[in-house]
Design a protein around this motif. Structure first.
Motif, PDB file in Angstrom:
ATOM      1  N   GLY A 106      -3.726  41.997 117.925  1.00  0.00           N
ATOM      2  CA  GLY A 106      -4.698  40.496 118.594  1.00  0.00           C
ATOM      3  C   GLY A 106      -5.922  40.540 116.979  1.00  0.00           C
ATOM      4  N   MET A 107      -5.991  41.594 116.378  1.00  0.00           N
ATOM      5  CA  MET A 107      -7.330  41.112 115.285  1.00  0.00           C
ATOM      6  C   MET A 107      -6.339  40.010 114.271  1.00  0.00           C
ATOM      7  SD  MET A 107      -9.875  43.907 113.885  1.00  0.00           S
ATOM      8  CE  MET A 107      -8.490  44.595 112.993  1.00  0.00           C
ATOM      9  N   VAL A 108      -5.173  40.171 114.154  1.00  0.00           N
ATOM     10  CA  VAL A 108      -4.087  39.648 113.175  1.00  0.00           C
ATOM     11  C   VAL A 108      -4.046  38.045 113.369  1.00  0.00           C
ATOM     12  CG1 VAL A 108      -2.234  39.277 111.955  1.00  0.00           C
ATOM     13  CG2 VAL A 108      -2.633  41.674 112.598  1.00  0.00           C
ATOM     14  N   TYR A 109      -4.004  37.644 114.760  1.00  0.00           N
ATOM     15  CA  TYR A 109      -3.916  36.392 114.810  1.00  0.00           C
ATOM     16  C   TYR A 109      -5.389  35.598 115.575  1.00  0.00           C
ATOM     17  CZ  TYR A 109       0.596  36.066 116.079  1.00  0.00           C
ATOM     18  OH  TYR A 109       2.463  36.100 114.607  1.00  0.00           O
ATOM     19  N   GLU A 110      -6.888  36.775 115.349  1.00  0.00           N
ATOM     20  CA  GLU A 110      -7.775  36.268 116.036  1.00  0.00           C
ATOM     21  C   GLU A 110      -8.667  36.499 115.408  1.00  0.00           C
ATOM     22  OE1 GLU A 110      -8.779  35.243 120.121  1.00  0.00           O
ATOM     23  OE2 GLU A 110      -6.935  35.896 121.018  1.00  0.00           O
ATOM     24  N   MET A 154     -16.286  31.413 111.233  1.00  0.00           N
ATOM     25  CA  MET A 154     -15.720  31.468 109.612  1.00  0.00           C
ATOM     26  C   MET A 154     -14.048  31.748 110.150  1.00  0.00           C
ATOM     27  SD  MET A 154     -16.631  33.536 107.140  1.00  0.00           S
ATOM     28  CE  MET A 154     -16.057  35.371 106.601  1.00  0.00           C
ATOM     29  N   PHE A 155     -12.935  32.692 111.250  1.00  0.00           N
ATOM     30  CA  PHE A 155     -11.705  32.859 110.707  1.00  0.00           C
ATOM     31  C   PHE A 155     -10.770  31.944 111.364  1.00  0.00           C
ATOM     32  CE2 PHE A 155      -7.952  34.527 112.647  1.00  0.00           C
ATOM     33  CZ  PHE A 155      -7.306  35.712 111.571  1.00  0.00           C
ATOM     34  N   SER A 156     -11.595  30.521 111.966  1.00  0.00           N
ATOM     35  CA  SER A 156     -10.667  29.819 112.669  1.00  0.00           C
ATOM     36  C   SER A 156     -10.236  29.150 111.123  1.00  0.00           C
ATOM     37  CB  SER A 156     -11.247  29.080 113.585  1.00  0.00           C
ATOM     38  OG  SER A 156     -12.307  28.836 113.912  1.00  0.00           O
ATOM     39  N   ILE A 157     -11.141  28.699 110.671  1.00  0.00           N
ATOM     40  CA  ILE A 157     -11.382  28.080 109.173  1.00  0.00           C
ATOM     41  C   ILE A 157     -10.514  28.454 108.586  1.00  0.00           C
ATOM     42  CG2 ILE A 157     -12.294  26.979 107.333  1.00  0.00           C
ATOM     43  CD1 ILE A 157     -15.194  27.466 109.669  1.00  0.00           C
ATOM     44  N   LEU A 158     -10.791  29.608 108.627  1.00  0.00           N
ATOM     45  CA  LEU A 158      -9.610  30.072 106.572  1.00  0.00           C
ATOM     46  C   LEU A 158      -8.341  30.486 107.464  1.00  0.00           C
ATOM     47  CD1 LEU A 158     -12.205  33.401 106.280  1.00  0.00           C
ATOM     48  CD2 LEU A 158     -11.300  30.940 104.454  1.00  0.00           C
ATOM     49  N   LYS A 159      -7.675  30.679 108.219  1.00  0.00           N
ATOM     50  CA  LYS A 159      -6.501  31.354 109.672  1.00  0.00           C
ATOM     51  C   LYS A 159      -5.774  30.573 108.869  1.00  0.00           C
ATOM     52  CE  LYS A 159      -4.742  32.135 113.198  1.00  0.00           C
ATOM     53  NZ  LYS A 159      -3.891  32.073 115.447  1.00  0.00           N
ATOM     54  N   PRO A 160      -5.829  29.092 108.879  1.00  0.00           N
ATOM     55  CA  PRO A 160      -3.870  28.541 108.229  1.00  0.00           C
ATOM     56  C   PRO A 160      -4.812  28.633 106.656  1.00  0.00           C
ATOM     57  CG  PRO A 160      -5.950  26.964 108.990  1.00  0.00           C
ATOM     58  CD  PRO A 160      -6.577  27.760 109.501  1.00  0.00           C
ATOM     59  N   PHE A 161      -5.033  28.999 106.172  1.00  0.00           N
ATOM     60  CA  PHE A 161      -4.968  29.405 104.668  1.00  0.00           C
ATOM     61  C   PHE A 161      -4.781  31.165 104.519  1.00  0.00           C
ATOM     62  CE2 PHE A 161      -8.927  26.748 104.546  1.00  0.00           C
ATOM     63  CZ  PHE A 161      -7.391  25.373 104.010  1.00  0.00           C
ATOM     64  N   ILE A 162      -4.670  31.896 106.180  1.00  0.00           N
ATOM     65  CA  ILE A 162      -4.217  33.023 105.690  1.00  0.00           C
ATOM     66  C   ILE A 162      -2.912  33.659 106.079  1.00  0.00           C
ATOM     67  CG2 ILE A 162      -4.750  35.149 106.943  1.00  0.00           C
ATOM     68  CD1 ILE A 162      -8.351  34.433 107.082  1.00  0.00           C
ATOM     69  N   PHE A 163      -2.649  32.333 107.270  1.00  0.00           N
ATOM     70  CA  PHE A 163      -1.121  32.390 107.486  1.00  0.00           C
ATOM     71  C   PHE A 163       0.019  31.910 106.775  1.00  0.00           C
ATOM     72  CE2 PHE A 163      -1.153  34.052 112.253  1.00  0.00           C
ATOM     73  CZ  PHE A 163      -2.160  34.569 112.417  1.00  0.00           C
ATOM     74  N   LYS A 164      -0.656  31.701 105.294  1.00  0.00           N
ATOM     75  CA  LYS A 164       0.103  30.737 105.070  1.00  0.00           C
ATOM     76  C   LYS A 164       0.658  32.554 103.626  1.00  0.00           C
ATOM     77  CE  LYS A 164       0.379  25.970 104.567  1.00  0.00           C
ATOM     78  NZ  LYS A 164      -0.961  25.394 105.066  1.00  0.00           N
ATOM     79  N   ILE A 165      -0.131  32.709 103.572  1.00  0.00           N
ATOM     80  CA  ILE A 165       0.153  33.878 102.782  1.00  0.00           C
ATOM     81  C   ILE A 165       1.001  35.232 103.426  1.00  0.00           C
ATOM     82  CG2 ILE A 165      -0.999  35.838 101.388  1.00  0.00           C
ATOM     83  CD1 ILE A 165      -3.816  34.685 101.393  1.00  0.00           C
ATOM     84  N   ASP A 166       1.693  35.125 102.812  1.00  0.00           N
ATOM     85  CA  ASP A 166       3.006  36.613 103.619  1.00  0.00           C
ATOM     86  C   ASP A 166       1.417  38.057 104.343  1.00  0.00           C
ATOM     87  OD1 ASP A 166       5.033  39.119 103.730  1.00  0.00           O
ATOM     88  OD2 ASP A 166       3.076  40.051 102.509  1.00  0.00           O
ATOM     89  N   PRO A 167       2.565  38.580 106.018  1.00  0.00           N
ATOM     90  CA  PRO A 167       0.911  39.342 106.521  1.00  0.00           C
ATOM     91  C   PRO A 167       0.957  40.166 105.983  1.00  0.00           C
ATOM     92  CG  PRO A 167       3.142  38.129 107.723  1.00  0.00           C
ATOM     93  CD  PRO A 167       3.723  38.245 105.833  1.00  0.00           C
ATOM     94  N   GLU A 168       2.030  40.736 105.170  1.00  0.00           N
ATOM     95  CA  GLU A 168       1.235  42.040 104.630  1.00  0.00           C
ATOM     96  C   GLU A 168       0.229  41.808 103.516  1.00  0.00           C
ATOM     97  OE1 GLU A 168       4.062  44.466 103.098  1.00  0.00           O
ATOM     98  OE2 GLU A 168       2.963  46.558 102.138  1.00  0.00           O
ATOM     99  N   MET A 169       0.586  41.050 102.518  1.00  0.00           N
ATOM    100  CA  MET A 169      -0.654  40.108 101.471  1.00  0.00           C
ATOM    101  C   MET A 169      -1.874  40.153 101.900  1.00  0.00           C
ATOM    102  SD  MET A 169       0.073  37.257  98.165  1.00  0.00           S
ATOM    103  CE  MET A 169       2.065  38.155  97.838  1.00  0.00           C
ATOM    104  N   ALA A 170      -1.556  39.405 103.561  1.00  0.00           N
ATOM    105  CA  ALA A 170      -3.343  38.925 103.789  1.00  0.00           C
ATOM    106  C   ALA A 170      -3.713  40.286 104.447  1.00  0.00           C
ATOM    107  CB  ALA A 170      -2.698  38.175 104.955  1.00  0.00           C
ATOM    108  N   HIS A 171      -3.033  41.404 104.763  1.00  0.00           N
ATOM    109  CA  HIS A 171      -3.292  42.661 105.546  1.00  0.00           C
ATOM    110  C   HIS A 171      -3.747  43.254 103.833  1.00  0.00           C
ATOM    111  CE1 HIS A 171      -3.395  46.071 105.763  1.00  0.00           C
ATOM    112  NE2 HIS A 171      -3.767  45.986 107.025  1.00  0.00           N
TER     113      HIS A 171
END
Ligand SMILES: Cc1cc2nc3c(=O)[nH]c(=O)nc-3n(C[C@H](O)[C@H](O)[C@H](O)COP(=O)(O)O)c2cc1C
Length: 348
Positions: A312-316, A1-18
């Protein structure tokens, strides 16, 4: 599921994604079963005499204010460290203050101990008992006139709810904090802290979290003081403010601490140096760039008996814990090793 969402998550500012991740974890909707690993018993180990399912922990900084540690346990971590908690609530440095270096599989952060403060964190821990082994990482407020006193305040308020306490002297984002690596300052800090815990009959294990940028000439002093004051463990390491030369990401010159893959070798080298001197006498938690079974294996061989990860958890995504455990079980089985503890320090 994360690999599908990742491109969207990585468009958001990292702190906002967190922040979004913390919010969604509060719903606690992911079933524990999907993170289960076969033959995990080979990874079973102990932390300060207590059995845990595996040595993979979540590093401090993800759940800074102890909001979601129980949902996080479901990802399959053997233990979790919350914090860094400071006596007073703190907003940290101006934003933006977290940067992704995607090609380098790294992050740079200069958050500056943003957290909800001791009172709120203690209440959360009291109300919501941790379902597994939990450490609390403590530090001083940025504007503190007496940093040592801040550590004492935190220890006093939090020890009842923690399985261990980490004294964090290694964030590069709180001015003057790393000065505690200096022999005299560290002597004073550990002397006052251990006198305080003795006087107040606080018997929780104490860890010291150190910087990877420690000079070779200071390693001996740190080890001597860990032994002198019977500190139970050392966490190696926090983020580095060096090693930028080979990075490719456009944010490589941002001020702050570098974590992830470029930190792996630096922390492994330091773990080896510590292990040579303290072999089993003091627990080593190895942190920095763990994102696969092999990187976990290398840290264990360097001399860490327990591990932690964050970047690692941020990226994977959350599946990284299952991935690391599965790969590690595979490596150990291929090498005909019966238990994970048998490899600790064998490559140092
Ligand atoms: C965004 C971010 C925030 C962090 N905050 C803290 C913190 O509050 N306290 C602490 O001791 N370490 C903190 N760390 C350091 C991590 O706990 C860990 O030591 C470091 O990131 C190296 O591990 P990694 O390469 O697996 O990320 C933080 C790291 C990151 C990336």
């Amino acid at each position: 599921m994360f690999s599908i969402l990742k491109p969207f998550i990585f468009k958001i500012d990292p702190e906002m994604a967190h922040d979004l991740a913390i919010k969604s974890l509060k719903y606690n909707f992911l079933p524990e079963e999907i993170f289960k690993v076969e033959n995990e018993s080979i990874l079973e180990t102990k932390i300060f005499g207590q059995k845990i399912k595996n040595p993979i922990g979540l590093a401090a900084g993800f759940d800074k204010s102890a909001e979601v540690y129980n949902p996080l346990f479901k990802f399959g971590f053997g233990f979790i460290e919350v914090g860094t908690v400071t006596p007073k609530k703190q907003f940290g440095n101006p934003k933006p203050r977290v940067f992704r270096l995607e090609n380098d599989h790294a992050l740079i952060n200069r958050l500056g101990f943003n957290n909800d403060g001791l009172e709120k964190v203690a209440k959360r821990l009291q109300k919501n008992s941790p379902t597994d082994f939990l450490g609390v990482n403590v530090g001083p407020n940025k504007d503190s006139k007496n940093k040592i006193d801040d550590y004492l305040k935190c220890i006093k308020e939090i020890y009842n709810y923690a399985d261990y306490i980490t004294i964090n002297i290694s964030s590069p984002n709180t001015p003057g904090l790393r000065d505690f690596h200096d022999k005299n300052s560290l002597h004073q800090l550990l002397k006052i802290v251990t006198e305080f815990t003795k006087k107040n009959k606080i018997q929780k294990p104490l860890m010291l979290k150190i910087s990877p940028d420690l000079a070779n000439s200071d390693i001996g002093n740190v080890i001597e003081l860990l032994k002198k004051f019977n500190i139970n463990g050392v966490i190696i390491s926090n983020t580095t403010d060096k090693n930028r030369e080979n990075l490719t990401g456009k944010f490589k010159s941002e001020f702050g601490g570098l974590s992830g893959e470029p930190l792996a070798k630096i922390s492994n080298d330091l773990i080896k140096k510590f292990y040579k001197e303290i072999k089993g006498e003091i627990t080593i938690i190895g942190v920095g760039g763990i994102n696969s079974g092999m990187t976990a294996y290398e840290k264990l061989k360097s001399g860490a008996s327990l591990l932690q990860l964050y970047t690692g958890m941020v990226y994977e995504g959350p599946g990284i814990v299952k991935k690391i455990k599965t790969e590690l079980v595979d490596i150990l089985e291929k090498e005909k090793i019966k238990n994970i503890n048998d490899i600790v320090g064998t490559g140092s």
